[in-house]
Write a protein that holds these residues in place. Structure first.
Motif, PDB file in Angstrom:
ATOM      1  N   VAL A   1      31.036  20.775 -25.274  1.00 51.72           N
ATOM      2  CA  VAL A   1      31.151  21.689 -24.138  1.00 51.72           C
ATOM      3  C   VAL A   1      30.698  23.105 -24.518  1.00 51.72           C
ATOM      4  O   VAL A   1      30.236  23.857 -23.662  1.00 51.72           O
ATOM      5  CB  VAL A   1      32.589  21.690 -23.553  1.00 51.72           C
ATOM      6  N   GLU A   2      30.753  23.441 -25.795  1.00 49.23           N
ATOM      7  CA  GLU A   2      30.323  24.757 -26.251  1.00 49.23           C
ATOM      8  C   GLU A   2      28.801  24.915 -26.190  1.00 49.23           C
ATOM      9  O   GLU A   2      28.285  26.017 -26.354  1.00 49.23           O
ATOM     10  CB  GLU A   2      30.825  25.022 -27.668  1.00 49.23           C
ATOM     11  N   LEU A   3      28.094  23.817 -25.934  1.00 54.57           N
ATOM     12  CA  LEU A   3      26.630  23.861 -25.792  1.00 54.57           C
ATOM     13  C   LEU A   3      26.202  23.958 -24.329  1.00 54.57           C
ATOM     14  O   LEU A   3      25.015  24.001 -24.037  1.00 54.57           O
ATOM     15  CB  LEU A   3      26.005  22.611 -26.423  1.00 54.57           C
ATOM     16  N   PHE A   4      27.167  23.966 -23.422  1.00 55.98           N
ATOM     17  CA  PHE A   4      26.870  24.035 -21.988  1.00 55.98           C
ATOM     18  C   PHE A   4      26.672  25.481 -21.548  1.00 55.98           C
ATOM     19  O   PHE A   4      27.263  26.400 -22.101  1.00 55.98           O
ATOM     20  CB  PHE A   4      28.004  23.452 -21.152  1.00 55.98           C
ATOM     21  N   ASN A   5      25.873  25.651 -20.513  1.00 56.43           N
ATOM     22  CA  ASN A   5      25.748  26.914 -19.804  1.00 56.43           C
ATOM     23  C   ASN A   5      26.434  26.691 -18.464  1.00 56.43           C
ATOM     24  O   ASN A   5      25.838  26.120 -17.552  1.00 56.43           O
ATOM     25  CB  ASN A   5      24.271  27.281 -19.619  1.00 56.43           C
ATOM     26  N   GLU A   6      27.674  27.096 -18.374  1.00 61.02           N
ATOM     27  CA  GLU A   6      28.482  26.813 -17.182  1.00 61.02           C
ATOM     28  C   GLU A   6      27.884  27.425 -15.913  1.00 61.02           C
ATOM     29  O   GLU A   6      27.959  26.834 -14.848  1.00 61.02           O
ATOM     30  CB  GLU A   6      29.920  27.289 -17.382  1.00 61.02           C
ATOM     31  N   ARG A   7      27.291  28.597 -16.016  1.00 60.52           N
ATOM     32  CA  ARG A   7      26.716  29.229 -14.822  1.00 60.52           C
ATOM     33  C   ARG A   7      25.548  28.432 -14.261  1.00 60.52           C
ATOM     34  O   ARG A   7      25.363  28.335 -13.066  1.00 60.52           O
ATOM     35  CB  ARG A   7      26.277  30.656 -15.112  1.00 60.52           C
ATOM     36  N   ALA A   8      24.758  27.836 -15.154  1.00 62.07           N
ATOM     37  CA  ALA A   8      23.592  27.059 -14.719  1.00 62.07           C
ATOM     38  C   ALA A   8      23.935  25.579 -14.549  1.00 62.07           C
ATOM     39  O   ALA A   8      23.091  24.794 -14.156  1.00 62.07           O
ATOM     40  CB  ALA A   8      22.459  27.206 -15.724  1.00 62.07           C
ATOM     41  N   ASN A   9      25.174  25.211 -14.874  1.00 63.21           N
ATOM     42  CA  ASN A   9      25.635  23.816 -14.804  1.00 63.21           C
ATOM     43  C   ASN A   9      24.698  22.884 -15.570  1.00 63.21           C
ATOM     44  O   ASN A   9      24.272  21.857 -15.091  1.00 63.21           O
ATOM     45  CB  ASN A   9      25.795  23.356 -13.354  1.00 63.21           C
ATOM     46  N   GLY A  10      24.365  23.290 -16.793  1.00 67.58           N
ATOM     47  CA  GLY A  10      23.489  22.502 -17.644  1.00 67.58           C
ATOM     48  C   GLY A  10      23.659  22.917 -19.090  1.00 67.58           C
ATOM     49  O   GLY A  10      24.660  23.516 -19.468  1.00 67.58           O
ATOM     50  N   TRP A  11      22.682  22.597 -19.890  1.00 66.51           N
ATOM     51  CA  TRP A  11      22.710  22.934 -21.313  1.00 66.51           C
ATOM     52  C   TRP A  11      22.318  24.380 -21.527  1.00 66.51           C
ATOM     53  O   TRP A  11      21.509  24.926 -20.788  1.00 66.51           O
ATOM     54  CB  TRP A  11      21.743  22.038 -22.074  1.00 66.51           C
ATOM     55  N   ASN A  12      22.866  25.002 -22.553  1.00 64.90           N
ATOM     56  CA  ASN A  12      22.455  26.342 -22.956  1.00 64.90           C
ATOM     57  C   ASN A  12      21.296  26.164 -23.939  1.00 64.90           C
ATOM     58  O   ASN A  12      21.498  25.986 -25.132  1.00 64.90           O
ATOM     59  CB  ASN A  12      23.625  27.083 -23.606  1.00 64.90           C
ATOM     60  N   SER A  13      20.092  26.172 -23.422  1.00 64.04           N
ATOM     61  CA  SER A  13      18.918  25.851 -24.240  1.00 64.04           C
ATOM     62  C   SER A  13      18.715  26.841 -25.379  1.00 64.04           C
ATOM     63  O   SER A  13      18.208  26.472 -26.437  1.00 64.04           O
ATOM     64  CB  SER A  13      17.661  25.742 -23.373  1.00 64.04           C
ATOM     65  N   MET A  14      19.139  28.085 -25.209  1.00 67.00           N
ATOM     66  CA  MET A  14      18.969  29.068 -26.275  1.00 67.00           C
ATOM     67  C   MET A  14      19.836  28.681 -27.491  1.00 67.00           C
ATOM     68  O   MET A  14      19.348  28.686 -28.629  1.00 67.00           O
ATOM     69  CB  MET A  14      19.349  30.469 -25.788  1.00 67.00           C
ATOM     70  N   ILE A  15      21.075  28.306 -27.277  1.00 72.05           N
ATOM     71  CA  ILE A  15      21.951  27.893 -28.375  1.00 72.05           C
ATOM     72  C   ILE A  15      21.427  26.607 -29.004  1.00 72.05           C
ATOM     73  O   ILE A  15      21.394  26.464 -30.224  1.00 72.05           O
ATOM     74  CB  ILE A  15      23.404  27.707 -27.883  1.00 72.05           C
ATOM     75  N   ILE A  16      21.005  25.667 -28.177  1.00 66.74           N
ATOM     76  CA  ILE A  16      20.513  24.386 -28.685  1.00 66.74           C
ATOM     77  C   ILE A  16      19.275  24.593 -29.562  1.00 66.74           C
ATOM     78  O   ILE A  16      19.149  24.001 -30.627  1.00 66.74           O
ATOM     79  CB  ILE A  16      20.250  23.412 -27.528  1.00 66.74           C
ATOM     80  N   ARG A  17      18.391  25.475 -29.153  1.00 71.71           N
ATOM     81  CA  ARG A  17      17.186  25.731 -29.943  1.00 71.71           C
ATOM     82  C   ARG A  17      17.511  26.459 -31.262  1.00 71.71           C
ATOM     83  O   ARG A  17      16.786  26.332 -32.229  1.00 71.71           O
ATOM     84  CB  ARG A  17      16.162  26.497 -29.126  1.00 71.71           C
ATOM     85  N   GLN A  18      18.607  27.198 -31.297  1.00 71.74           N
ATOM     86  CA  GLN A  18      19.017  27.871 -32.529  1.00 71.74           C
ATOM     87  C   GLN A  18      19.673  26.909 -33.520  1.00 71.74           C
ATOM     88  O   GLN A  18      19.540  27.083 -34.728  1.00 71.74           O
ATOM     89  CB  GLN A  18      20.022  28.988 -32.220  1.00 71.74           C
ATOM     90  N   LEU A  19      20.391  25.904 -33.010  1.00 76.36           N
ATOM     91  CA  LEU A  19      21.218  25.062 -33.873  1.00 76.36           C
ATOM     92  C   LEU A  19      20.563  23.768 -34.353  1.00 76.36           C
ATOM     93  O   LEU A  19      20.933  23.260 -35.413  1.00 76.36           O
ATOM     94  CB  LEU A  19      22.520  24.681 -33.153  1.00 76.36           C
ATOM     95  N   PHE A  20      19.620  23.218 -33.581  1.00 72.02           N
ATOM     96  CA  PHE A  20      19.169  21.857 -33.848  1.00 72.02           C
ATOM     97  C   PHE A  20      17.685  21.776 -34.180  1.00 72.02           C
ATOM     98  O   PHE A  20      16.890  22.615 -33.757  1.00 72.02           O
ATOM     99  CB  PHE A  20      19.467  20.963 -32.632  1.00 72.02           C
ATOM    100  N   LEU A  21      17.353  20.725 -34.902  1.00 70.69           N
ATOM    101  CA  LEU A  21      15.950  20.416 -35.205  1.00 70.69           C
ATOM    102  C   LEU A  21      15.225  20.062 -33.906  1.00 70.69           C
ATOM    103  O   LEU A  21      15.867  19.598 -32.946  1.00 70.69           O
ATOM    104  CB  LEU A  21      15.876  19.245 -36.185  1.00 70.69           C
TER     105      LEU A  21
END
Length: 115
Positions: free
Chosen positions: A47-67
């Protein structure tokens, strides 16, 4: 053991799935994150990877953390707007439900018997 090997968490609300420890990434061999954890908490939940305002994934965090290949797979996971409870699903069936037939096929294949 076959069930645990070929099952993964289906993301609902993301509250009970641990990012770094649980099997939740579809279409990968281990279904686990293999990206280095870096500074993020070992107890981080999806849930910490979600962007609640956009009701989806927080792509900025995901791009920072994952391959890159994990980024793609995570961003392609549909988030259910009703945020149901995370649950186990069986990747060897299209509907995600465990079946003895598909488990048998895996076991027969692993044992070298024609499926």
């Amino acid at each position: 053991m076959v069930i645990l090997k070929d099952a993964r968490k289906r993301i609902g609300g993301g509250w009970s799935t641990r990012v770094w420890n649980d099997c939740w990434i579809p279409n990968t061999q281990t279904r686990r994150v293999i990206s280095p954890r870096g500074q993020s908490s070992e107890d981080m939940v999806v849930v910490e990877l979600f962007n609640e305002r956009a009701n989806g994934w927080n792509s900025m965090i995901i791009r920072q953390l994952f391959l890159p290949f994990e980024q793609e797979r995570i961003l392609n996971i549909r988030i259910n707007e009703s945020k149901p409870v995370d649950c186990l699903c069986w990747d060897l069936e299209k509907d995600g439900c465990y079946s003895v037939r598909s488990a048998y096929r895996i076991l027969a294949g692993e044992d070298g018997v024609a499926a």
